[in-house]
Design an enzyme around this catalytic site. Sequence first.
Site, short mmCIF file in Angstrom:
data_model
loop_
_atom_site.label_atom_id
_atom_site.label_comp_id
_atom_site.label_asym_id
_atom_site.label_seq_id
_atom_site.Cartn_x
_atom_site.Cartn_y
_atom_site.Cartn_z
N LYS A 43 -48.24 -25.35 34.05
CA LYS A 43 -48.90 -24.09 33.61
C LYS A 43 -50.29 -24.38 33.05
CE LYS A 43 -47.87 -22.34 29.42
NZ LYS A 43 -49.05 -22.12 28.56
N ASN A 44 -50.37 -25.32 32.12
CA ASN A 44 -51.64 -25.51 31.42
C ASN A 44 -52.73 -26.08 32.33
OD1 ASN A 44 -50.55 -24.43 29.15
ND2 ASN A 44 -50.30 -26.37 28.05
N ARG A 113 -54.89 -16.77 25.55
CA ARG A 113 -55.97 -17.57 24.98
C ARG A 113 -56.71 -18.38 26.04
NH1 ARG A 113 -57.18 -19.03 20.32
NH2 ARG A 113 -57.72 -21.05 21.20
N CYS A 137 -52.61 -16.54 17.58
CA CYS A 137 -51.43 -16.30 18.40
C CYS A 137 -50.20 -16.66 17.59
CB CYS A 137 -51.50 -17.07 19.70
SG CYS A 137 -51.22 -18.81 19.47
N ARG A 142 -55.80 -20.79 15.72
CA ARG A 142 -56.43 -21.31 16.94
C ARG A 142 -57.89 -20.89 17.11
NH1 ARG A 142 -51.88 -21.15 21.60
NH2 ARG A 142 -52.96 -22.98 22.35
N PRO A 143 -58.76 -21.41 16.25
CA PRO A 143 -60.19 -21.10 16.36
C PRO A 143 -60.81 -21.72 17.61
CG PRO A 143 -59.82 -22.77 14.69
CD PRO A 143 -58.47 -22.34 15.16
N VAL A 144 -62.04 -21.27 17.96
CA VAL A 144 -62.74 -21.84 19.13
C VAL A 144 -64.09 -22.42 18.72
CG1 VAL A 144 -61.58 -20.52 20.95
CG2 VAL A 144 -63.52 -19.51 19.75
N LEU A 146 -65.03 -25.42 18.04
CA LEU A 146 -65.46 -26.65 18.72
C LEU A 146 -66.01 -26.35 20.12
CD1 LEU A 146 -62.49 -28.99 17.68
CD2 LEU A 146 -64.82 -29.01 16.78
N ASP A 329 -45.85 -29.32 22.18
CA ASP A 329 -45.13 -28.42 23.08
C ASP A 329 -43.69 -28.86 23.35
OD1 ASP A 329 -47.36 -26.81 23.22
OD2 ASP A 329 -47.94 -27.39 25.25
N VAL A 351 -50.04 -30.45 14.58
CA VAL A 351 -51.07 -29.89 15.47
C VAL A 351 -51.31 -28.40 15.18
CG1 VAL A 351 -51.74 -29.49 17.88
CG2 VAL A 351 -50.55 -31.61 17.25
N ARG A 421 -43.75 -16.42 29.99
CA ARG A 421 -45.13 -16.90 30.05
C ARG A 421 -45.20 -18.28 30.70
NH1 ARG A 421 -47.24 -18.17 24.82
NH2 ARG A 421 -48.66 -19.20 26.24
C1 UD1 Z 1 -53.53 -26.57 24.55
C2 UD1 Z 1 -52.31 -26.10 25.31
C3 UD1 Z 1 -51.14 -25.88 24.38
C4 UD1 Z 1 -50.89 -27.14 23.55
C5 UD1 Z 1 -52.17 -27.59 22.85
C6 UD1 Z 1 -52.01 -28.91 22.12
C7 UD1 Z 1 -53.32 -24.84 27.14
C8 UD1 Z 1 -53.51 -23.53 27.80
N1 UD1 Z 1 -52.64 -24.86 25.98
O1 UD1 Z 1 -53.90 -25.53 23.66
O2 UD1 Z 1 -49.97 -25.59 25.17
O3 UD1 Z 1 -49.89 -26.86 22.57
O4 UD1 Z 1 -53.22 -27.77 23.82
O5 UD1 Z 1 -51.52 -29.89 22.97
O6 UD1 Z 1 -53.71 -25.86 27.67
N2 UD1 Z 1 -58.71 -26.31 16.96
C9 UD1 Z 1 -59.73 -26.06 16.04
N3 UD1 Z 1 -60.96 -25.66 16.50
C10 UD1 Z 1 -61.21 -25.50 17.82
C11 UD1 Z 1 -60.19 -25.77 18.76
C12 UD1 Z 1 -58.95 -26.18 18.29
O7 UD1 Z 1 -59.51 -26.20 14.83
O8 UD1 Z 1 -62.34 -25.12 18.16
C13 UD1 Z 1 -57.38 -26.72 16.47
C14 UD1 Z 1 -56.31 -25.68 16.81
O9 UD1 Z 1 -56.30 -24.61 15.90
C15 UD1 Z 1 -55.05 -26.51 16.74
C16 UD1 Z 1 -55.53 -27.88 17.24
O10 UD1 Z 1 -56.94 -27.88 17.14
O11 UD1 Z 1 -54.58 -26.61 15.43
C17 UD1 Z 1 -55.13 -28.17 18.67
O12 UD1 Z 1 -55.67 -27.17 19.51
P1 UD1 Z 1 -56.15 -27.45 21.01
O13 UD1 Z 1 -55.96 -28.90 21.32
O14 UD1 Z 1 -57.49 -26.86 21.18
O15 UD1 Z 1 -55.07 -26.61 21.83
P2 UD1 Z 1 -55.33 -25.54 22.95
O16 UD1 Z 1 -56.34 -26.03 23.92
O17 UD1 Z 1 -55.53 -24.20 22.34
#
Ligand code: UD1
Length: 444
Positions: A43-44, A113, A137, A142-144, A146, A329, A351, A421
């Site tokens: 999926k991912n 997301r 979620c 889950r901020p963006v 970065l 996961d 995480v 999902r």
């Molecule tokens: C992806 C996977 C999800 C998996 C996760 C961790 C997809 C669609 N989803 O999610 O299934 O559980 O990786 O293996 O591929 N964070 C920040 N700032 C940012 C980005 C992330 O603080 O700008 C934090 C998040 O809040 C979280 C941690 O980093 O606590 C990990 O997030 P991230 O690795 O970005 O996961 P996703 O890409 O959202």
Amino acid sequence: MEDKTINSISNLTQPSTKERSQSVLEIWGRNPLQGNVKISGAKNSALVLMAGSLLCPKDCRLRNVPSLVDISRMSQILTSLGVKLTKNGDVLDIDARDINPTAAPYDIVSQLRASFFAVGPLLARFGTVKIPLPGGCDIGARPVKLHIQGLQAMGASVLIESGIVHADVKGSNRRLQGAKIYLDYPSVGATETLLMAATLAEGETTIENAAQEPEIVDLANFCIAMGAKIYGAGTNKITIVGVDRLHSVDYAVIPDRIEAGTFLVAGAITHSEITVSSAIADHLVPVIAKLEAIGCRIINEGENCLRLIPGELKATDIETLPYPGFPTDMQAQFMALLCFSEGNSVISETVFENRLRHVAELQRMGANIRLKGNHALIQGVPFLSGAPVMSTDLRASAALILAGLAAQGKTIVRGLHHLDRGYEDIENKLRKLGARIERVTESN
Ligand code: UD1
């Protein structure tokens, strides 16, 4: 099967999403499993490859794409941008020639997301993008940040207004510039966004402290197959040398390591010898290590086939970490398993900040778990009792099914919109292995 152009989410989900979300799974536990299960595409990976196809103004063909609600939502996002999609079984044809990089609709981005991952490819190809912020979620905020900081380092000006991200690249050619980027945390999504953005940037980009997940390597291989120049994916430093344009591609998505891990746990929790095919052992190293610590054996039968030999279950400790650490996961599924494992185990979720809500549901079935912050202290019990339980997120729903497979009596799992999902056809796959599991529509 006939080709079909995707216009709406219902084209990819049968029965209708509404019917499925009102349905529940009834599971009668303690039936031994046997046989083989084939794992679907990841999926991912499929989600991010669909976003990556926006980089390319030519035809893209993705194979091994699972039929899932998340894939339907991503299809809807792409369609709303003007992409033409045709799905035939697990083959998805994508034509992103004529698209509008500012048309992503809030209501779908807020439900998925991963659709935010379109920001990198759209900005790289068009020099402008408008996309709603995805929001939090079920498992955390889950901020963006970065993703956005990385794009800014590559020369984008980013404005967030009324929940919408507007990003632009100035200059006559509106092209992102290669940059040296250090991620404060090896975020999977941020690494993917920036890797995609850098493929079409001018000059060289390095991403330090990059995520190393197999899905990152899959994305890099997909982009390389389109003509991108990417080195080091799968390590913590990725180098991307920007190219002027990408070309068409025909690419197969890797197998879903989380689905494979979930079925291995199904064998372990029911004390059943099963084989899992289309599973890549190298992607499952921490999962296999923990299954062995708990008392099972995994035999690599070659050609991506793993045999699980069950054993007496014993306690172990698990801490979730970025890859190659233990995957968040798989945390909920292992918690279900450790509920039956003799002794005291500790699971630490590092995480995501809100990913232990399945504890209350497992307790409802008789599990002995105490929560202390982000740690779950689990004392194994001889049995759990079937009960009505509610899914709290995608992987939690799988954990409750696993607990139900091993519990005495009948378990009813509600909240299947989470399950749908991310697990293709899970009840049929389990039934073929011998599980007693039915999806039924509850009458109010
Ligand atoms: C992806 C996977 C999800 C998996 C996760 C961790 C997809 C669609 N989803 O999610 O299934 O559980 O990786 O293996 O591929 N964070 C920040 N700032 C940012 C980005 C992330 O603080 O700008 C934090 C998040 O809040 C979280 C941690 O980093 O606590 C990990 O997030 P991230 O690795 O970005 O996961 P996703 O890409 O959202």
